[in-house]
Structures are given as C-alpha cells and as structure tokens.
Design a protein around this motif. Structure first.
Motif, PDB file in Angstrom:
ATOM      1  N   SER A 178      58.293  52.933   9.760  1.00 12.96           N
ATOM      2  CA  SER A 178      57.529  51.785  10.302  1.00 12.96           C
ATOM      3  C   SER A 178      57.494  50.920  10.114  1.00 12.96           C
ATOM      4  CB  SER A 178      55.891  52.152   9.858  1.00 12.96           C
ATOM      5  OG  SER A 178      54.910  51.073   9.943  1.00 12.96           O
ATOM      6  N   ALA A 179      57.813  50.428   8.320  1.00 10.74           N
ATOM      7  CA  ALA A 179      58.558  48.856   8.296  1.00 10.74           C
ATOM      8  C   ALA A 179      59.578  48.574   8.554  1.00 10.74           C
ATOM      9  CB  ALA A 179      57.955  48.676   6.896  1.00 10.74           C
ATOM     10  N   TRP A 180      60.517  49.075   8.511  1.00  7.56           N
ATOM     11  CA  TRP A 180      61.965  49.126   8.849  1.00  7.56           C
ATOM     12  C   TRP A 180      61.273  48.502  10.286  1.00  7.56           C
ATOM     13  CZ3 TRP A 180      66.262  48.184   6.809  1.00  7.56           C
ATOM     14  CH2 TRP A 180      67.282  47.841   7.943  1.00  7.56           C
ATOM     15  N   LEU A 181      61.113  49.734  11.374  1.00  5.26           N
ATOM     16  CA  LEU A 181      61.141  49.691  12.310  1.00  5.26           C
ATOM     17  C   LEU A 181      60.666  48.559  13.256  1.00  5.26           C
ATOM     18  CD1 LEU A 181      60.287  53.217  13.527  1.00  5.26           C
ATOM     19  CD2 LEU A 181      62.998  51.770  14.132  1.00  5.26           C
ATOM     20  N   LEU A 223      54.868  57.025   1.735  1.00  2.00           N
ATOM     21  CA  LEU A 223      55.979  56.471   1.272  1.00  2.00           C
ATOM     22  C   LEU A 223      57.168  56.399   2.627  1.00  2.00           C
ATOM     23  CD1 LEU A 223      56.907  54.311  -0.547  1.00  2.00           C
ATOM     24  CD2 LEU A 223      57.809  55.690  -1.519  1.00  2.00           C
ATOM     25  N   ALA A 224      57.802  57.271   3.034  1.00  2.00           N
ATOM     26  CA  ALA A 224      58.663  57.612   3.921  1.00  2.00           C
ATOM     27  C   ALA A 224      58.211  56.947   5.103  1.00  2.00           C
ATOM     28  CB  ALA A 224      58.754  59.095   3.860  1.00  2.00           C
ATOM     29  N   THR A 225      56.613  57.680   5.940  1.00  2.00           N
ATOM     30  CA  THR A 225      56.790  56.819   6.952  1.00  2.00           C
ATOM     31  C   THR A 225      56.277  55.245   7.171  1.00  2.00           C
ATOM     32  OG1 THR A 225      55.331  58.940   6.766  1.00  2.00           O
ATOM     33  CG2 THR A 225      54.571  57.623   8.618  1.00  2.00           C
ATOM     34  N   VAL A 259      56.039  44.229   2.517  1.00  2.00           N
ATOM     35  CA  VAL A 259      55.305  44.744   3.561  1.00  2.00           C
ATOM     36  C   VAL A 259      54.671  46.400   3.574  1.00  2.00           C
ATOM     37  CG1 VAL A 259      55.259  46.001   5.761  1.00  2.00           C
ATOM     38  CG2 VAL A 259      57.055  44.320   5.743  1.00  2.00           C
ATOM     39  N   VAL A 260      54.795  47.366   2.464  1.00  2.00           N
ATOM     40  CA  VAL A 260      54.313  48.754   2.462  1.00  2.00           C
ATOM     41  C   VAL A 260      53.667  47.814   0.901  1.00  2.00           C
ATOM     42  CG1 VAL A 260      54.566  50.256   0.784  1.00  2.00           C
ATOM     43  CG2 VAL A 260      56.389  49.944   2.680  1.00  2.00           C
ATOM     44  N   ARG A 261      53.671  47.209   0.296  1.00  2.00           N
ATOM     45  CA  ARG A 261      52.880  46.900  -0.799  1.00  2.00           C
ATOM     46  C   ARG A 261      51.937  45.753  -0.167  1.00  2.00           C
ATOM     47  NH1 ARG A 261      54.759  47.091  -6.233  1.00  2.00           N
ATOM     48  NH2 ARG A 261      57.143  47.693  -6.236  1.00  2.00           N
TER      49      ARG A 261
END
Length: 95
Positions: free
Chosen positions: A61-64, A55-57, A41-43
């Motif tokens: 967001s991806a986790w939630l 990156l933390a944000t 998702v992040v990539r």
C-alpha cells in the motif's frame, strides 16, 4: 594478488578508464531513498502491522501511494548527487 578483471582493464586501458572509486555508491541509488520513505510510512501507521502478511500489505500500500513528486525529486536531484559523489571521490557525500 591481482585479479583477472584488473589485469584485463590494464590491458585495455587505451579503451577504458577505471575510476578510483566504486561505481555502486549508495548515494546514487534512488531505491535507497524509496526504502527510507517506505520505512517512515509504515512506522507511522497506527495500528502497526502485527505479522508478516500485514507488513506485506502495508508495504504494498505504501509503495502504491508514493507521491509522484517523490519520484520527480529523486530524478531531479541526480545531477547534484553525482557532483557530491565526485567531490567526495566516491566516499560518503551526505545525500
């Protein structure tokens, strides 16, 4: 040299059965699949996070936003994962 843990289990072999493979197979750990999901998702984000705070944000967001069916699929796949690890005698199972 035999460890004290091994000696203890030998002394208690009538109570406990020690399996011939490690109990911490990554194929059985659903968090590994969730980390992979987060990575994909992040990539795929555009624009990419440019610093640690972004990156933390992005990860939060991806986790939630992990779809509930992703969790359900991991739970539902556990019996097949267990069988595959047993068949592979604790080795790589392909999951």
């Amino acid at each position: 040299m035999r460890s004290s843990v091994c000696a203890w289990f030998e002394e208690h072999q009538d109570v406990y059965t020690v399996r011939p493979w490690p109990a911490n197979s990554p194929d059985l750990n659903p968090i590994e699949n969730l980390w992979d999901h987060l990575d994909r998702v992040v990539r795929a984000m555009d624009p990419q996070p440019r610093n640690l705070a972004q990156l933390a944000t992005a990860l939060a967001s991806a986790w939630l936003n992990i779809p509930m069916n992703t969790f359900r699929n991991l739970i539902d796949s556990l019996p097949a994962r267990l069988a595959a690890v047993r068949s592979a005698k604790g080795g790589y199972s392909g999951f």
